[in-house]
Design an enzyme around this catalytic site. Structure first.
Site, PDB file in Angstrom:
ATOM      1  N   ILE A   1      33.552  37.066  33.437  1.00  0.00           N
ATOM      2  CA  ILE A   1      33.942  38.437  33.809  1.00  0.00           C
ATOM      3  C   ILE A   1      35.064  38.414  34.848  1.00  0.00           C
ATOM      4  CG2 ILE A   1      33.051  40.515  34.962  1.00  0.00           C
ATOM      5  CD1 ILE A   1      30.243  39.724  33.790  1.00  0.00           C
ATOM      6  N   CYS A   2      36.031  39.363  34.711  1.00  0.00           N
ATOM      7  CA  CYS A   2      37.031  39.595  35.769  1.00  0.00           C
ATOM      8  C   CYS A   2      37.977  38.395  35.883  1.00  0.00           C
ATOM      9  CB  CYS A   2      36.278  39.901  37.064  1.00  0.00           C
ATOM     10  SG  CYS A   2      37.240  40.505  38.445  1.00  0.00           S
ATOM     11  N   ILE A   3      38.046  37.728  37.025  1.00  0.00           N
ATOM     12  CA  ILE A   3      38.926  36.564  37.232  1.00  0.00           C
ATOM     13  C   ILE A   3      38.278  35.273  36.710  1.00  0.00           C
ATOM     14  CG2 ILE A   3      38.061  36.119  39.577  1.00  0.00           C
ATOM     15  CD1 ILE A   3      41.698  35.632  38.410  1.00  0.00           C
TER      16      ILE A   3
ATOM     17  N   PRO B   1      37.363  34.123  33.838  1.00  0.00           N
ATOM     18  CA  PRO B   1      37.932  33.431  32.674  1.00  0.00           C
ATOM     19  C   PRO B   1      39.047  32.437  33.034  1.00  0.00           C
ATOM     20  CG  PRO B   1      37.576  35.740  32.149  1.00  0.00           C
ATOM     21  CD  PRO B   1      37.309  35.584  33.625  1.00  0.00           C
TER      22      PRO B   1
ATOM     23  N   VAL C   1      35.822  39.612  29.722  1.00  0.00           N
ATOM     24  CA  VAL C   1      36.025  41.053  29.944  1.00  0.00           C
ATOM     25  C   VAL C   1      36.799  41.227  31.260  1.00  0.00           C
ATOM     26  CG1 VAL C   1      33.809  41.345  31.171  1.00  0.00           C
ATOM     27  CG2 VAL C   1      34.805  43.287  29.951  1.00  0.00           C
TER      28      VAL C   1
END
Lengths: 218, 218
Positions: free
Chosen positions: B134-136, B138, B192
């Site tokens: 999620i968010c950063i 990845p 995401v």
């Protein structure tokens, strides 16, 4: 667009605001299309608890600074708030309510309330702003209401000792399961047991979502 | 009953796990009937940030101890985890991922990953456990995947600089709005953008709920 104030007592169940209850509250309000502002008092926490072992840590933390973690920095000092700007006010639970907003966790029915919180809640009660109090927070509300001779109907679930404290303040305690709410229609107050009664986050969310939904009705 | 591991990098967007993303993840998993265990590494945070003014505070905090605030104390050290016990693993975002789990926030594409996190994620990739980042987070995943020559398809939303860092690791960045997800079917990875792209908690929750829902499918 309706406006809500959410009042946080830190960040972490054992010395601040219950984080899950706080986020569920913010999410339910945003989903209901309510404009939200978050506030906390600029005071030191009563203490700092290691949330793994439950022991006190040799640290000082500030309620407003820690609550800003939940709010992603979008938070203001509660001392400057005019309650009349809001259509509803919500207090999530956590020991911060019973340690930072008052000393209920230590003194029980002989607790004393932090002046900035007492003044804020008395104004909200006087203006009949719809109020949502979660988890242990209804006990704080009953204490403050007793200062102006107001008798409420609230729930903290089924904990006998806390229910007796609430009744000692002149209010009536209503037994309530985690996924339901208690409604004091006359005083426009909704309360919900949340983690005073709940085992898991989904059932806690069910109760809080009912609380927000019902607050929209007043 | 499916089992999920949720990995937290502290408690607070600017120096730890993004609190709202973490709670939304826990709620979505519980609502999906998934049994959840929460883990964090027992390491010091890179630093402590005052979440009101963004300034560094002269304090030390431990990632596991702070993450326990979100978990209400129900958290374990990630070093003892066997990934094979889980049907899915989720990493919420927050700067903790880019400061505590690796130093991406400081070094960009030259970042180094904390060994306990690198080992854990490499095991998860090798075992093909379905992963939600999620968010950063990845970007961290793409960095670790590059160590074993794995090229993924992930999203962090639309931030050009971070997308370029991800591509420098050999993975492909997919543009994605806040309320949608990127699916790497081959590698069983869902990503995401959440607060990399989002403005409000409701739209962030929409994306994370899709991620959890899709993870259940693998």
């Amino acid at each position: 667009m309706k406006k809500a104030a959410v009042i946080l007592s830190g960040s972490g169940v054992y010395d601040g605001a219950e984080i899950q209850e706080s986020v569920i509250t913010l999410l339910a309000l945003d989903r209901a299309g309510v404009n939200v502002e978050i506030f906390a008092p600029n005071i030191d926490q009563y203490h700092v608890i290691n949330h793994i072992n439950g022991k006190e840590m040799n640290e000082k933390r500030n309620v407003l600074v820690e609550a800003a973690r939940i709010a992603r920095g979008e938070i203001k000092d509660i001392k400057d708030v005019d309650v009349k700007n809001f259509d509803m006010i919500v207090f999530p639970g956590g020991f911060g309510v019973a340690k930072n907003f008052c000393d209920l966790a230590l003194k029980g029915k002989d607790c004393v309330v932090e002046p900035v919180i007492e003044e804020f809640v008395i104004q909200a009660l006087s203006e009949k702003i719809p109020l949502g109090f979660i988890c242990i927070a209804p006990a704080l509300l009953a204490k403050i209401a007793s200062k102006i001779g107001l008798k409420l109907e609230v729930t903290i679930g089924s904990d006998v000792e806390t229910a007796q404290i609430i009744e000692s303040f002149g209010s009536t305690h209503i037994q309530c399961p985690v996924n339901d709410i208690a409604i004091d229609k006359k005083n426009k107050i909704i309360t919900v047991p949340a983690y005073m009664e709940g085992e898991g986050i989904a059932e806690v969310a069910e109760g809080i979502e009912k609380l927000i939904f019902k607050l929209m009705d007043f």
